[in-house]
Design an enzyme around this catalytic site. Sequence first.
Site, PDB file in Angstrom:
ATOM      1  N   ASP A   9       0.863  -1.186   0.000  1.00  0.00           N
ATOM      2  CA  ASP A   9       0.000   0.000   0.000  1.00  0.00           C
ATOM      3  C   ASP A   9       0.905   1.244   0.000  1.00  0.00           C
ATOM      4  O   ASP A   9       0.829   2.074   0.886  1.00  0.00           O
ATOM      5  CB  ASP A   9      -0.958  -0.015   1.215  1.00  0.00           C
ATOM      6  N   HIS A 243       9.553  -0.582   9.102  1.00  0.00           N
ATOM      7  CA  HIS A 243       8.530  -1.631   9.096  1.00  0.00           C
ATOM      8  C   HIS A 243       8.659  -2.536   7.853  1.00  0.00           C
ATOM      9  O   HIS A 243       9.037  -3.701   7.942  1.00  0.00           O
ATOM     10  CB  HIS A 243       7.130  -1.015   9.106  1.00  0.00           C
TER      11      HIS A 243
END
Length: 318
Positions: A9, A243
Amino acid sequence: MKKVIFDTDIGIDDAMALLFLHHAPDVDLIAITTGFGNASVSNTTRNALYMKELFNMSAAVYAGAATPVGSALGEGYADFVHGKNGLGDIPITTPMCEAEAMPAAEAIVELVRANPHALSVVAVGRMTNLAMALALDPELPSLVKELIVMGGVFGYNGHRGNVSPVAEANIAGDPLAADRVFSSGIPTTIVGLDVTAETVMNEAYIDQLRQTAGASGEFIYQISRFYFGFYEKIIGKAECPIHDASAVAYLLRPDLYNTEAAVVRVATEGIAMGQTIHDSTRRVFATDDWRDLPTCNVCVGVDAPAVLAFYLSTLSEL
Ligand code: RIB
Ligand code: CA
């Protein structure tokens, strides 16, 4: 050479992960599949096409899910973290290239079928595209070589959720999809906040990247201004966790992580919605919800300095 699908995303930290895959010498990035999350799917797809063009990537881009398969915790996109355009609001020109006509879930099935037992999937957004692919082809778990997910949190190293005390954003954004994927039997490793929040870039690190990693370093410097601003507001320090790039680090250097095999379920409703709950004991509990299901590898520890050094050297081609 690892053949890879990157499900994303895009997203500031997703962009950092994409550049990691792009620079890794032993990665053949064959597809980028996009979904909603950090921004709308039209923005994340545009961001993928923009980066493909800017960095001359050959991977095909497939647009995916615009909404979750189940209910989500929270509403809207994470524009307060990633900017309205998903890339820290740096100016973005409209890409000349276009996404493929095939939707992401169908593309995942087709690519896995064409490369049985040979494709690694790195998934760093909601699990929606993968859950949809599983619905299209229930044999997928026996055909995917490995799935590496950035998502979830289990409480190791003192880490908690980032959208609720127990839920991480990628899982909270589509808990039902995550639950289906984690229980599917796809050989899965979960790289959660337990380890990603241990692996932190600060300004000195970004400066070093900017000096040594050419156009990629400059791009990361530019997009990370917004991201650092967000973290400065919430933790009082100009730094950010790695992340999504941690999932790529696991793909390439699993030796930098400690893992534990466990059945992983996701709470799909209630105040714990989006919580990833693992059981490695194989105890007989009062509930059957964790019994006789395939296990995932859960990352419980990381050599963070080695991951940071690996990322820097890969992008800098040192
Ligand atoms: O919780 C961190 C995750 O949420 C990352 O994948 C980030 O890009 C967002 O999608
Ligand atoms: Ca992401």
